[in-house]
Design a protein around this motif. Structure first.
Motif, PDB file in Angstrom:
ATOM      1  N   SER A   1       0.816  -1.216   0.000  1.00  0.00           N
ATOM      2  CA  SER A   1       0.000   0.000   0.000  1.00  0.00           C
ATOM      3  C   SER A   1       0.848   1.264   0.000  1.00  0.00           C
TER       4      SER A   1
ATOM      5  N   ALA B   1      -3.975   2.874  -2.028  1.00  0.00           N
ATOM      6  CA  ALA B   1      -3.607   3.792  -0.943  1.00  0.00           C
ATOM      7  C   ALA B   1      -3.766   3.105   0.408  1.00  0.00           C
TER       8      ALA B   1
ATOM      9  N   SER C   1      -2.348   9.685   2.734  1.00  0.00           N
ATOM     10  CA  SER C   1      -1.978   8.667   1.757  1.00  0.00           C
ATOM     11  C   SER C   1      -2.404   9.103   0.350  1.00  0.00           C
ATOM     12  N   LEU C   2      -3.616   9.630   0.234  1.00  0.00           N
ATOM     13  CA  LEU C   2      -4.109  10.053  -1.081  1.00  0.00           C
ATOM     14  C   LEU C   2      -3.280  11.198  -1.651  1.00  0.00           C
TER      15      LEU C   2
ATOM     16  N   GLN D   1      -0.237  11.355  -1.795  1.00  0.00           N
ATOM     17  CA  GLN D   1       0.944  10.823  -2.476  1.00  0.00           C
ATOM     18  C   GLN D   1       0.686  10.622  -3.963  1.00  0.00           C
TER      19      GLN D   1
ATOM     20  N   GLY E   1      -5.373   3.317  -6.014  1.00  0.00           N
ATOM     21  CA  GLY E   1      -4.762   4.609  -6.280  1.00  0.00           C
ATOM     22  C   GLY E   1      -3.422   4.522  -6.975  1.00  0.00           C
TER      23      GLY E   1
END
Length: 302
Positions: free
Chosen positions: A135, A167, A175-176, A178, A207
């Motif tokens: 992830s 993600a 995380s998103l 990134q 993602g």
């Protein structure tokens, strides 16, 4: 303490000459059910010899296999905030990180290195799927950005080997974030006129697929790899229809123009070297040609 399990049974086994056998000595092929000795599987690059099924390959083993003589410079894992949201579900996120680090001997899911492949210098970035499903979190995003910066500094191509569930939910919006960060890094490499190749492995989803995994100058995929944003079951439940056989596999995507070629794992290092020599306008060896895609697309209905 269980007296029978911890004391009596080991004593009996020692008297009878029995030895404990590790659970992972034999590995079952998901496709045929064939049992393969783990050493034979490792020697064959984690590809089942009889069926050709491509198992998940550890990140470090992939880098050793890719680079000339297995030699490469491992890039340092950047230091980032750990568990910034203090997340907890059935288990603390901090504990999950500790468990994954012990399991994989890695700081996080990304392992990157600099080396040569048939004399061509490049940076390779690999996801370790055994680290929380590969992830994408803050640490992974930062490691990817630093790898692109190293490729820019070395003025060399970058090859990405994604294997991820998407993600990392334990880091939420962080995380998103990134996704755009890594996308900007890809754009920087392309603006510098340096090649960016993606080798899609099983699975590449969520993602990660929605960002850097589908932004390459060339997309190669291993046979049978699942490549998608949303999973097949989620789509079927949403549209209430049965999806075609082989949907979201690398062969299906090749047939529908989503990727450029499907190549077996054993062929990838030499294939990358030949393609990169063309992209970098370097002379190839006599008789050295880039093979056509060797996939045999499955016959599926649109």
């Amino acid at each position: 303490m269980n007296w029978i399990t911890n004391y009596v049974r080991p004593r009996i086994n020692s008297m009878l000459g029995r030895r404990e056998v590790p659970d992972n000595l034999w590995i079952k092929c998901p496709e045929t059910g064939e049992m393969v000795f783990h050493k034979d599987l490792e020697e064959n690059k984690w590809v089942i010899p009889a069926s050709g099924y491509h198992m998940k390959m550890p990140a470090k083993a992939r880098l050793v296999d890719l680079f000339d003589d297995g030699h490469f410079e491992a890039l340092t894992q950047p230091k980032v905030a750990q568990d910034p949201l203090k997340f907890r579900d059935s288990k603390k996120y901090a504990d999950r990180l500790k468990d994954s680090r012990v399991k994989t001997d890695q700081e996080d899911t990304i392992l990157a290195g600099v080396g040569t492949v048939e004399g061509v210098k490049l940076v390779a970035v690999v996801h370790e799927f055994n680290f929380m499903g590969g992830s994408l979190g803050i640490a992974a995003g930062e490691a990817i950005v630093k790898a692109f910066e190293r490729a820019l500094a070395e003025k060399c191509p970058l090859v990405m080997f994604p294997a991820s569930g998407g993600a990392r939910m334990q880091e939420g919006i962080l995380s998103l974030m990134q996704l755009p960060r890594t996308t900007v890094a890809v754009d920087m490499l392309k603006e510098a006129g340096l090649p960016y190749i993606v080798v899609l492995t099983n699975p590449t989803t969520g993602g990660v697929t929605a960002s850097y995994a589908m932004l390459g100058d060339l997309h190669i995929a291993e046979p049978g790899a699942e490549i998608c944003f949303a999973g097949k079951r989620v789509i079927e439940q949403t549209i209430r229809e049965k999806l075609p056989e082989g949907f979201q596999t690398s062969e299906y995507l090749l047939e529908h123009g989503m990727i450029d070629m499907v190549a077996k794992r054993h062929e990838i290092p030499s294939l990358l070297a030949r393609v990169l020599k063309i992209m970098l306008k370097r002379p190839a060896a006599v008789g050295e040609l880039v093979p056509a895609a060797k996939a045999e697309p499955q016959k599926v209905s649109a």
